[in-house]
Design a protein around this motif. Structure first.
Motif, short mmCIF file in Angstrom:
data_model
loop_
_atom_site.label_atom_id
_atom_site.label_comp_id
_atom_site.label_asym_id
_atom_site.label_seq_id
_atom_site.Cartn_x
_atom_site.Cartn_y
_atom_site.Cartn_z
N GLU A 153 1.05 -0.88 -0.08
CA GLU A 153 -0.13 0.18 0.07
C GLU A 153 0.83 1.46 -0.26
O GLU A 153 1.97 1.16 0.81
CB GLU A 153 -0.98 0.45 1.16
N TYR A 154 0.00 2.11 -0.82
CA TYR A 154 1.05 3.59 -0.65
C TYR A 154 0.74 4.62 -0.90
O TYR A 154 -1.18 5.05 -1.69
CB TYR A 154 2.12 3.56 -1.78
N LYS A 155 0.92 5.52 -0.67
CA LYS A 155 -0.07 7.27 -0.10
C LYS A 155 0.70 7.95 -0.68
O LYS A 155 2.03 8.46 0.38
CB LYS A 155 -0.40 7.05 0.95
N THR A 156 0.09 8.93 -1.16
CA THR A 156 1.40 10.00 -1.77
C THR A 156 -0.07 11.36 -1.32
O THR A 156 -1.04 10.98 -1.83
CB THR A 156 2.01 10.14 -2.58
N LYS A 157 0.57 12.80 -1.56
CA LYS A 157 -0.06 14.24 -1.37
C LYS A 157 0.15 13.98 -3.55
O LYS A 157 1.32 15.31 -2.89
CB LYS A 157 -0.46 15.00 -0.83
N SER B 108 -5.17 13.75 -1.46
CA SER B 108 -3.99 12.38 -1.76
C SER B 108 -4.40 11.35 -2.64
O SER B 108 -5.77 10.86 -2.79
CB SER B 108 -4.46 11.88 0.17
N SER C 215 -3.48 7.38 -3.15
CA SER C 215 -3.33 5.59 -2.89
C SER C 215 -4.11 4.30 -3.45
O SER C 215 -4.86 4.55 -4.24
CB SER C 215 -3.91 5.48 -1.11
N GLY C 216 -3.32 3.36 -3.29
CA GLY C 216 -3.08 2.54 -4.00
C GLY C 216 -1.82 1.29 -4.57
O GLY C 216 -0.67 1.83 -2.73
#
Length: 233
Positions: free
Chosen positions: A133-137, A159, A161-162
């Motif tokens: 799982e990766y999340k970024t803004k 944001s 994520s995926g």
């Protein structure tokens, strides 16, 4: 089970560090990046390793040799020209039997590989991709328009994520039939071809730490953290 480590890239995103030293040999704490990867594989009970090398391969081979010093068995596959990730893997075909692990040489992994192997075999998968799982803004505001071009919404720096590819795979040798010989070929292409052919391709999500060292900023941050931890330890 054997593991293939793809260690032949030019490390362009890590210049100038990789002008005279291959990316897998960049220091990180008390050992090079590749040393951490081999240590992790050994912890996962995988001691039979194939290193697919090309660019500046001599420092790698001189440091690791046949692997005895590191209590593993190492064989080398060499390519004279850049072949991409999948092309490098294809070079190792003759040394592979059935199910094997494939991973890139620019990430340090920390999860239980055996769980992923069990999942791969249970589902009779041709290839299983290890995901996280990766999340970024995003650094920009996103504007959505109506059909008449009037503004509908303004999402300021949203944001997203995926699941992302960690660069670690469990594969059956049959997967290599989707990779041509002696041709530059990146890993996404055989996956797309196998999916189009309706083959069993799965993803296995892990929660362990994945330290990506593929670019200059990531490497410098990781290097600084290792130094800091050593001082505090």
């Amino acid at each position: 089970m054997k593991a293939v480590i793809l260690a032949g890239g030019h490390g362009k995103r890590l210049k100038p560090y990789t002008l005279f030293l291959p990316k897998p040999m960049l220091p990180l704490g008390d050992k090079p990046i590749l040393g951490h990867i081999i240590k992790w594989l050994k912890e996962q009970k995988i001691n039979d390793i194939i290193l697919s090398v090309s660019y500046l391969n001599k420092p790698i081979e001189e440091y690791f040799g046949d692997g005895k010093e590191f209590k593993v068995k190492i064989k080398y596959i060499r390519s004279k020209k850049p072949l991409g990730t999948a092309g490098q893997l294809k070079k190792a075909e003759a040394l592979l039997d059935d199910t094997f692990v494939c991973l890139y040489a620019d990430a340090i992994l920390d999860f239980k590989l055996n769980n992923a192997i069990k999942f791969h075999k249970k589902n009779k998968s041709l290839a299983t991709m290890i995901l996280q799982e990766y999340k970024t803004k995003l650094k920009y505001g996103f504007i959505e328009l109506n059909n008449d071009k009037s503004i509908k919404t303004w999402k300021e720096k949203p944001s997203i994520s995926g699941l992302i590819n960690t660069g670690c795979y469990i594969m059956d040798k049959k997967f290599l039939k989707f990779i041509p010989k002696n041709k530059k070929y990146e890993m996404d292409k055989p996956f797309k071809k196998s999916l189009k052919s309706k083959m069993n391709i799965y993803g296995f999500e892990v929660n362990g730490n994945i330290l990506d060292l593929g670019d200059k900023n990531a490497y410098e941050n990781a290097f600084a953290n290792f130094i800091k931890e050593k001082k505090n330890g």
